[in-house]
Design a protein around this motif. Structure first.
Motif, PDB file in Angstrom:
ATOM      1  N   PHE A 170     -75.932 -40.466  -3.764  1.00 30.90           N
ATOM      2  CA  PHE A 170     -74.508 -40.777  -3.639  1.00 30.90           C
ATOM      3  C   PHE A 170     -74.283 -42.271  -3.828  1.00 30.90           C
ATOM      4  CE2 PHE A 170     -74.460 -36.708  -1.392  1.00 30.90           C
ATOM      5  CZ  PHE A 170     -73.251 -36.153  -1.807  1.00 30.90           C
ATOM      6  N   ASP A 171     -73.247 -42.616  -4.586  1.00 31.52           N
ATOM      7  CA  ASP A 171     -72.849 -44.006  -4.788  1.00 31.52           C
ATOM      8  C   ASP A 171     -71.581 -44.226  -3.965  1.00 31.52           C
ATOM      9  OD1 ASP A 171     -72.433 -46.568  -5.653  1.00 31.52           O
ATOM     10  OD2 ASP A 171     -71.604 -45.983  -7.604  1.00 31.52           O
ATOM     11  N   LEU A 172     -71.754 -44.712  -2.746  1.00 33.86           N
ATOM     12  CA  LEU A 172     -70.660 -44.759  -1.789  1.00 33.86           C
ATOM     13  C   LEU A 172     -70.116 -46.170  -1.628  1.00 33.86           C
ATOM     14  CD1 LEU A 172     -72.417 -42.489   0.849  1.00 33.86           C
ATOM     15  CD2 LEU A 172     -70.527 -41.804  -0.638  1.00 33.86           C
ATOM     16  N   HIS A 173     -68.797 -46.278  -1.531  1.00 23.66           N
ATOM     17  CA  HIS A 173     -68.219 -47.593  -1.276  1.00 23.66           C
ATOM     18  C   HIS A 173     -67.545 -47.663   0.097  1.00 23.66           C
ATOM     19  CE1 HIS A 173     -64.186 -46.005  -1.969  1.00 23.66           C
ATOM     20  NE2 HIS A 173     -64.500 -45.646  -3.192  1.00 23.66           N
ATOM     21  N   THR A 174     -67.384 -46.517   0.771  1.00 24.00           N
ATOM     22  CA  THR A 174     -66.713 -46.514   2.070  1.00 24.00           C
ATOM     23  C   THR A 174     -67.432 -45.575   3.030  1.00 24.00           C
ATOM     24  OG1 THR A 174     -64.554 -46.983   1.065  1.00 24.00           O
ATOM     25  CG2 THR A 174     -64.544 -46.048   3.287  1.00 24.00           C
ATOM     26  N   TYR A 175     -67.659 -46.063   4.251  1.00 30.31           N
ATOM     27  CA  TYR A 175     -68.250 -45.266   5.316  1.00 30.31           C
ATOM     28  C   TYR A 175     -67.245 -45.209   6.465  1.00 30.31           C
ATOM     29  CZ  TYR A 175     -72.504 -46.241   2.681  1.00 30.31           C
ATOM     30  OH  TYR A 175     -73.450 -46.351   1.675  1.00 30.31           O
ATOM     31  N   HIS A 176     -66.760 -44.024   6.755  1.00 29.43           N
ATOM     32  CA  HIS A 176     -65.740 -43.842   7.797  1.00 29.43           C
ATOM     33  C   HIS A 176     -66.417 -43.314   9.061  1.00 29.43           C
ATOM     34  CE1 HIS A 176     -61.409 -42.304   8.809  1.00 29.43           C
ATOM     35  NE2 HIS A 176     -62.011 -42.806   9.869  1.00 29.43           N
ATOM     36  N   LEU A 177     -66.351 -44.081  10.135  1.00 25.16           N
ATOM     37  CA  LEU A 177     -66.951 -43.708  11.411  1.00 25.16           C
ATOM     38  C   LEU A 177     -65.879 -43.073  12.293  1.00 25.16           C
ATOM     39  CD1 LEU A 177     -68.652 -46.139  10.212  1.00 25.16           C
ATOM     40  CD2 LEU A 177     -69.314 -46.612  12.568  1.00 25.16           C
TER      41      LEU A 177
END
Length: 563
Positions: A170-177
């Protein structure tokens, strides 16, 4: 066979939650946090927002609630069979905990929305032959065990989860906690963005903190101090020795203890509370941080009774995708709205009879109260003055249906359940009061649709948001609630429901609750049915149109994800 392949290139946002209510048969949720995560996934699919969800498999669930003849709660594991709903993926990653590898394998569940778009949900599992007996059980019990067990779970969710995503490409730009349970993923990101020694400026931490903040979104859910996970640094160092420099970690997570909320606050570029009042409360608890407000919402199709769904489809064909169309609810026929309500109420009456043997009167008002049984929710407030309650019920019948679980370690919550059963026996023959055991997603759907009035009595300002009353409104059920959380934004007195707000203690709030029931709610229900039905339509038109997860996710997409 289901595969992650179709999602990898198009998915750029990861949403981490310790719990998620995917479907009732999958016991991967405990309460409101998990219900919200499930509604978020459903709306992401509806709106085609490119998100992958990460949670724990929780094979033994939260717990199955057993109530004995005296009203005492005991707990049993609530096992479910992952292979019935999920596909195990042929990949594993390891996280070193206490200097030994703990292997993690993800299971895949794919949620498909009505128009066919899909989102993947990864459920992390350590019950593998490669792990020893204790480590195999780390993903069994949701919110179980001691501090060591809980911190290990949070290592698996945050650090293990991000490594699983990376392993699949996965090429992720946002991590939502979603709450602080996954905050340790920020430490993995720090290590990924470590600054080479030759580029360091004196006294500067050896990490590119700005890069991490640019990628992280943090939603905090609790204004209750005890709800913020804290662990000793001694425990952290024992489980993850040398993972990050301890002095850096203390500067980010608190000098005395590892505070997961503070860690997330310091390493997230966008932080939000889940109602306007909650954002203000969070700002007072953690001064110096900018706290945005994105008020929670609920998934329209999931929480709307079938009879109402058919009615809405007839008049507003696109309501599932655009719940804001329900602002036109005043156009609906009073008789049709009431017919739908009678259908939903009948389902609840039948369920109560099957579950408890108590026969409710379908023509008498049903007051619903269901939520986590804990002190600040004040489940006993309605019963503060039994003589007053009996007196108003003698004039106009009132039936009460209750449900909710207390955390196994919450002695006060468990005692409240016992007291509710004692009170129900004492009221027998005077006020019908019934407690539904083992509150879950299915029971919740019946209660929020089949009640006439939805009661919520938190101690302000300790209700972060609350969503059950939003679900009730999709079914024309009127709210009677303390002015806290979302209800401050939604309450139009005598139009969408009623507030409980005079005074600042239990006794005064209880008196105001009885006044509202005696002088407004019960007279209107029994003596002015036309006005009651108009209020039902006002609740739909003024609440359901706005307090839904489509609106919520559009705001996250534009304000948090596209920064």
């Amino acid at each position: 066979m289901p595969s992650l392949d179709p999602f990898i290139s198009r998915t750029h946002i990861a949403y981490f939650s310790m719990e998620i209510a995917v479907r009732p048969e999958m016991h991967t949720y405990a309460g409101g946090l998990g219900i919200l995560a499930g509604d978020t996934a459903r709306s992401c699919a509806d709106l085609e927002i490119p998100v992958v969800f990460v949670t724990l498999l929780s094979r033994a669930g939260y717990f199955r609630q057993i109530i004995d003849a005296e009203g005492r709660q005991t707990e049993e594991p609530d096992w479910w069979e992952p292979e019935r709903w999920c596909t195990p993926l042929n990949a594993m990653v390891a996280v070193e905990i206490e200097r030994k590898p703990v292997w993690i394998r993800p299971w895949l569940y794919i949620h498909t929305c009505p128009h066919g778009h899909q989102v993947p949900i990864l459920l992390l599992d350590t019950d593998l032959d490669q792990n020893d007996r204790d480590d195999r059980a780390l993903t069994h019990h949701l919110y179980g065990g001691d501090d060591s067990y809980r911190l290990k779970q949070e290592i698996i969710l945050g650090i293990g989860g991000i490594r699983v995503l990376r392993a699949f490409g996965f090429d992720l730009h946002t991590y939502h906690l979603n709450e602080g349970h996954a905050a340790l993923l920020t430490l993995d990101l720090l290590n990924r963005w470590r600054i080479p020694a030759e580029d360091l400026i004196a006294e500067e931490p050896p990490y590119d903190v700005a890069e991490v903040r640019a990628r992280c979104v943090f939603t905090t859910h609790t204004p209750v101090d005890a709800g913020h996970d804290r662990f000793s640094y001694e425990l952290f160092e024992r489980l993850l020795p040398g993972f990050v420099e301890l002095d850096v970690l203390k500067s980010l997570a608190g000098a005395d203890r590892l505070n997961m909320t503070r860690l997330a606050l310091n390493l997230a570029g966008f932080v939000n509370g889940v109602a306007r009042s909650h954002a203000e409360t969070t700002g007072h608890m953690f001064p110096g941080y900018r706290i945005h407000a994105i008020t929670n919402g609920v998934h329209a199709e999931t929480w709307t009774h079938a009879a109402f769904a058919q009615l809405y489809t007839r008049y507003f064909p696109q309501w599932r995708h655009e719940p804001e169309l329900l602002v036109r609810a005043l156009q609906l026929s009073d008789d049709e709205v009431w017919r739908c309500h009678v259908s939903a109420k009948g389902d609840l009456v039948r369920h109560v009879k099957e579950a408890t043997g108590v026969a409710l009167d379908p023509h008498a008002l049903i007051l619903g109260f269901a939520r986590r049984m804990t002190g600040y929710k004040r489940p006993l407030l309605l019963f503060e003055d039994l003589d007053r309650l009996i007196g108003l019920t003698e004039r106009r019948p009132l039936q009460v249906v209750l449900a909710g679980k207390a955390h196994p370690q919450d002695g006060d919550g468990k005692d409240a359940i016992r007291q509710l059963h004692v009170i129900a026996r004492r009221l027998q023959g005077k006020v019908t009061c019934v407690f539904l055991p083992n509150y879950d997603m299915q029971v919740a759907k019946m209660l929020v649709a089949g009640s006439d009035v939805w009661l919520n009595t938190p101690l302000p300002p300790l209700e972060a948001s609350g969503t059950s009353g939003m679900k009730a409104a999709f079914n024309g059920v009127l709210n009677l609630s303390v002015l806290d959380g979302w209800w401050i934004e939604a309450c139009i007195e005598g139009v969408t429901g009623w507030s409980i707000g005079h005074g600042d203690d239990d006794r005064r709030h209880a008196a105001d609750l009885y006044d509202r029931l005696d002088n407004a709610v019960l007279p209107l229900y029994y003596e002015e049915p036309a006005r009651w039905r108009t209020m039902m339509k006002q609740a739909i038109g003024n609440i359901a149109y706005y307090f839904n997860s489509q609106r919520m996710m559009r705001r996250y997409a534009t304000e948090a994800y596209l920064r």
